[in-house]
Each structure stands twice: as C-alpha cells, then as structure tokens.
Write an enzyme that holds these catalytic residues in place. Structure first.
Site, PDB file in Angstrom:
ATOM      1  N   HIS A 162     -28.527 -54.727 -16.245  1.00 44.72           N
ATOM      2  CA  HIS A 162     -27.393 -53.817 -16.343  1.00 44.72           C
ATOM      3  C   HIS A 162     -28.030 -52.298 -16.494  1.00 44.72           C
ATOM      4  O   HIS A 162     -27.361 -51.428 -16.220  1.00 44.72           O
ATOM      5  CB  HIS A 162     -26.679 -53.918 -17.670  1.00 44.72           C
ATOM      6  CG  HIS A 162     -27.510 -53.538 -18.755  1.00 44.72           C
ATOM      7  ND1 HIS A 162     -28.391 -54.425 -19.759  1.00 44.72           N
ATOM      8  CD2 HIS A 162     -27.391 -52.297 -19.719  1.00 44.72           C
ATOM      9  CE1 HIS A 162     -28.857 -53.661 -20.522  1.00 44.72           C
ATOM     10  NE2 HIS A 162     -28.325 -52.493 -20.588  1.00 44.72           N
TER      11      HIS A 162
HETATM   12  C1  UD1 Z   1     -25.546 -48.636 -22.881  1.00 46.58           C
HETATM   13  C2  UD1 Z   1     -26.583 -47.941 -23.042  1.00 46.58           C
HETATM   14  C3  UD1 Z   1     -28.019 -49.083 -22.753  1.00 46.58           C
HETATM   15  C4  UD1 Z   1     -27.549 -50.149 -23.468  1.00 46.58           C
HETATM   16  C5  UD1 Z   1     -26.320 -50.861 -22.916  1.00 46.58           C
HETATM   17  C6  UD1 Z   1     -26.048 -52.214 -23.746  1.00 46.58           C
HETATM   18  C7  UD1 Z   1     -26.846 -45.445 -23.024  1.00 46.58           C
HETATM   19  C8  UD1 Z   1     -27.703 -44.566 -22.299  1.00 46.58           C
HETATM   20  N1  UD1 Z   1     -27.202 -46.825 -22.404  1.00 46.58           N
HETATM   21  O1  UD1 Z   1     -25.505 -49.023 -21.398  1.00 46.58           O
HETATM   22  O2  UD1 Z   1     -29.150 -48.406 -23.250  1.00 46.58           O
HETATM   23  O3  UD1 Z   1     -28.851 -51.238 -23.070  1.00 46.58           O
HETATM   24  O4  UD1 Z   1     -25.165 -49.978 -23.427  1.00 46.58           O
HETATM   25  O5  UD1 Z   1     -25.044 -52.870 -22.840  1.00 46.58           O
HETATM   26  O6  UD1 Z   1     -26.100 -45.332 -24.034  1.00 46.58           O
HETATM   27  N2  UD1 Z   1     -18.175 -50.556 -19.274  1.00 46.58           N
HETATM   28  C9  UD1 Z   1     -16.921 -51.133 -19.458  1.00 46.58           C
HETATM   29  N3  UD1 Z   1     -16.601 -51.576 -20.690  1.00 46.58           N
HETATM   30  C10 UD1 Z   1     -17.027 -51.177 -21.864  1.00 46.58           C
HETATM   31  C11 UD1 Z   1     -18.505 -50.448 -21.713  1.00 46.58           C
HETATM   32  C12 UD1 Z   1     -18.636 -50.097 -20.539  1.00 46.58           C
HETATM   33  O7  UD1 Z   1     -16.399 -51.421 -18.246  1.00 46.58           O
HETATM   34  O8  UD1 Z   1     -16.740 -51.559 -22.919  1.00 46.58           O
HETATM   35  C13 UD1 Z   1     -18.398 -50.058 -17.844  1.00 46.58           C
HETATM   36  C14 UD1 Z   1     -17.960 -48.781 -17.489  1.00 46.58           C
HETATM   37  O9  UD1 Z   1     -17.762 -48.720 -16.109  1.00 46.58           O
HETATM   38  C15 UD1 Z   1     -19.101 -47.854 -17.867  1.00 46.58           C
HETATM   39  C16 UD1 Z   1     -20.186 -48.662 -17.634  1.00 46.58           C
HETATM   40  O10 UD1 Z   1     -19.922 -49.851 -17.959  1.00 46.58           O
HETATM   41  O11 UD1 Z   1     -19.186 -46.504 -16.927  1.00 46.58           O
HETATM   42  C17 UD1 Z   1     -21.583 -48.310 -18.354  1.00 46.58           C
HETATM   43  O12 UD1 Z   1     -21.300 -48.204 -19.636  1.00 46.58           O
HETATM   44  P1  UD1 Z   1     -22.331 -46.956 -20.620  1.00 46.58           P
HETATM   45  O13 UD1 Z   1     -21.889 -47.296 -22.161  1.00 46.58           O
HETATM   46  O14 UD1 Z   1     -22.162 -45.791 -20.008  1.00 46.58           O
HETATM   47  O15 UD1 Z   1     -23.679 -47.665 -20.468  1.00 46.58           O
HETATM   48  P2  UD1 Z   1     -24.348 -49.059 -20.319  1.00 46.58           P
HETATM   49  O16 UD1 Z   1     -24.597 -49.354 -19.082  1.00 46.58           O
HETATM   50  O17 UD1 Z   1     -23.501 -50.218 -20.983  1.00 46.58           O
END
Ligand code: UD1
Length: 384
Positions: free
Chosen positions: A213
């Site tokens: 991821h």
């Molecule tokens: C975040 C953390 C990462 C951690 C990971 C665990 C930061 C910089 N990154 O990354 O260190 O390893 O969480 O999972 O804080 N999204 C959904 N549903 C959700 C959450 C996210 O659809 O409940 C999608 C959205 O499109 C979003 C993308 O995932 O834009 C990324 O989510 P984000 O919280 O920005 O970062 P992670 O990749 O989850």
C-alpha cells in the site's frame, strides 16, 4: 484522617489509522480500567471505511471513541491541517495532563504539533524507529514527533541510540516493548479459532499472503510490475492479496489474473492475523506486518529499500527484498531454502502496555516533563 483524594490524571489517546488501533488498544484498555486515570479517546477519522476502522475497534474491544474528527482523505498538508484545526479546540477544552500518540501517520504528527504548542506533555508510542529515508512521509512524521514528545516509549533496542543522536535526553526514553505484539498475544486464541485459510479454501502452510500500500510502490509504475510478478509467482504458490483502498484504486490498469491471484477486501484484524499465521510466507511493504510475522515465526519478504524495523531482520523473520518488483520472483526459491527464519525480539512478550502504564503511574507530575532543561552550558558572552 480521611484518605487523601487523588485527582485522576487526564490522558487523551489519539488514534487515526488501522495500525494505530492495534498499537493503542492494550494501553487504552489499561487506562480505562485504572481509577488513577481519566481517559478520553480521540479518533481523527484518517481511516474511515468500516473495514479500515470500525471493524478493528469492535474486534479489539476498545469501544467507540468519545470524539471523532472525521478528517478523511486528502493531500498530506490537507489531512495534517484538518487534524490540527479540529483537535486544537478539543484539546483546549479537555485540557489533558498528557496526550498519547502512536506510530508515524499524519494524525500522529498533527496531534503532537498541536499538543506541543498548547504546552501539553506528549507520550509517543513506538518512538525512535528510523528508516533514514526522508522520501517516506512516515519518516518525517516520526522524526518530528520524537522531537516534540516528552515520553518516548520504544519497542526495540536500537531506538534509544537514534533518539540520543537526535539530541533527546536519555531520561525521557523508556524501553517498554511492543504494544502491537501485546494485542496479538491477547488475541492469539481467537485468531487460531478463526482458521481463515480454510474459509478461503486454502491449505495451511501452502500460500503467500500479500499486502502492498505504500505510495512509493502503488502510486506509480512499480505497481504494474509487482502485479505481473505476483501473477507469475501464483503459478507456483497460491497468492491471496487483501487489498488496501489506495492500492485498489491504482490497480485498475495493472495486469493481474484474478483467478490466479486472489484479490480480497481489506480483512478484519482477527481474520487477517489468522490468514498470516497459516501462511507459507508473506510479501509486504507494511511496517506492522514485519513485526507480526516475526512474532508468529512466518517468513516475511519486505518489498522496500529499507526498514525502520531492523530488529525484524536481525532477530526476526524479515528479509528485505529492495524496492524491486523483479525480486518477487525469488520468493518461492527463498522459501524452499528456508530463508526467513528467526526468533522473537526482547520485550515482545505481551506485557509492553503494562510497562508503559508503570511509567505513567510512577511520574508525579507530567507538567514537569515540559520544564526547560538546564543543559549545563554557559553563555560565554552573556552580560553579567
Ligand atoms: C496511512 C499511513 C501509513 C500507514 C497506513 C496504514 C500516512 C502518511 N500514511 O497510509 O503510514 O501505513 O495508513 O493503512 O499517514 N482510503 C479509503 N478508506 C479509508 C482510508 C483511506 O478509501 O478508510 C483511501 C483513500 O483513497 C485515500 C487513500 O486510501 O486517499 C490513502 O489513505 P491515507 O490515510 O491518506 O494513507 P494510507 O495509504 O492509508
């Protein structure tokens, strides 16, 4: 004489993303049960899908957070800023004696920044991890949070050296062990009962679990190459891939035969750990999974150039493959020759949260943590 009335210490725990929940659950449970603390949980809402958040909180039995900030997704600046804007008035109102933040996500840094500027002492759970790779947003989050934290709770021996080199005082550093492993130990029986492998029609000890991821891998062309390599490996060993929403979003164009590579939705904690426990091996770019596989004795192949968790390689079952999808092809032969065996690091024993609470109980006044330190330096040109 009537017994002295002891005012409970007000502690706020800030959680925001999936791995935060497992790191904080054992601490939150102990704080809730101890009359010496008045404990409040703030969920930033960085992870918000039911499968990424609610299900975890339910399985871990930590109840519903008292406060939900609903920050959701966004660029790093937007997400960080939203947490800051929304948590500041809340912390002002709650006026806690201590704010606890776990790990290295954007919510961690944002909450720490606000608490620091409000003069509220901060405890950082999982302090001192370093990948020395500033291209990773998590490295920025870790380094800056550790600079602001007053209590640095570490889970592996090398963390202390990193913190000391960055100018932190040794008496702020407490080597308590790994609270994420506390959760795994506490849930072990339930994990075993679930038998996720047979539910997916897989034979225990025969398959590879994949999680990918990180932006460096899934937000660019490497994802397509990784998908192709997985497709090839799946001809030799069954592959099951619980897929993070970020990866799913970017997977559209990737060449993958979903007959061969089983793509499944993000799994709840117990089901996922059950699947990992029964795996022949794991391919990941996650931090927490490097630790969980080490505890479970399952070979772990990490598709990254570096790790902030070197103890999982030196002691545990982790093999760093590099940020190179071509290396995925080597996994079957590495497994065949027994790569990825190891032992459990010290203090990954299910009692880390107890040791952390001992530190919190032993401190009389958290406010003294923020009092400026006399460094013993004299100012040579000071006017007498
Ligand atoms: C975040 C953390 C990462 C951690 C990971 C665990 C930061 C910089 N990154 O990354 O260190 O390893 O969480 O999972 O804080 N999204 C959904 N549903 C959700 C959450 C996210 O659809 O409940 C999608 C959205 O499109 C979003 C993308 O995932 O834009 C990324 O989510 P984000 O919280 O920005 O970062 P992670 O990749 O989850």
């Amino acid at each position: 004489m009537p017994p002295a009335v002891i005012t409970p210490r007000r502690v706020v725990s800030v959680i925001g993303t999936r791995p935060n929940f497992m790191k904080m659950a054992p601490i939150m449970r102990l704080l809730d049960a101890d009359a010496g603390f008045e404990h409040t949980v703030v969920h930033t809402g960085q992870h918000y899908d039911r499968a990424m958040s609610e299900v975890f909180l339910e399985q871990l039995g930590v109840g519903t957070p008292e406060h939900m900030l609903d920050v959701g997704s966004g660029t790093h600046a937007v997400q960080t800023a939203r947490v800051m804007e929304r948590i500041e008035p809340l912390l002002q109102r709650l006026a806690p004696d201590l704010v606890l933040v776990p790990g290295d996500v954007n919510s961690t840094l944002a909450a720490a920044l606000v608490a620091s500027k409000l003069g509220i002492p901060i405890g950082h759970v999982e302090a001192g991890l370093r990948s020395f790779d500033r291209t990773m947003p998590e490295e920025t989050n870790r380094v800056l949070t550790d600079q602001m934290a007053d209590l640095l709770f570490t889970h592996s021996p090398e963390a202390k050296g990193h913190l000391l080199r960055e100018g932190r005082d040794g008496d702020h550093i407490h080597y308590v062990g790994n609270t994420m492993i506390d959760t795994l130990v506490a849930m072990r029986e339930r994990i075993t009962e679930i038998d996720a492998a047979s539910r997916l029609g897989l034979e225990t000890g025969s398959y590879l679990v994949v999680t990918l991821h990180r932006p460096a891998l899934v937000d660019g062309p490497l994802l397509g190459a990784a998908a192709q390599a997985l497709d090839d490996v799946a001809r030799e060993i069954p592959v099951v891939f619980p897929i993070h929403p970020r990866t799913r979003r970017n997977m559209v164009d990737a060449a993958i035969d979903t007959e061969r590579v089983r793509l499944v939705d993000p799994m709840p904690y117990l089901e996922f750990l059950s699947l990992v426990s029964g795996a022949r091996g794991v391919l990941t770019d996650s931090g927490g999974i490097q630790e969980e596989t080490t505890y479970l004795g399952v070979p772990c192949f990490t598709l990254r150039a570096n790790t902030e968790r070197p103890v999982t390689c030196a002691t545990g079952t982790n093999v760093l493959l590099g940020l190179d999808p071509a290396m995925i092809a080597t996994i079957p032969s590495r497994l065949a020759r027994g790569d990825g065996s190891g032992a459990i690091p010290a203090l990954w024993d299910g009692r880390a949260a107890d040791r952390l609470l001992d530190v919190l109980r032993a401190l009389d006044d958290y406010a003294t943590l923020r009092v400026p330190r006399e460094r013993g330096a004299s100012c040579a040109n000071a006017v007498p």
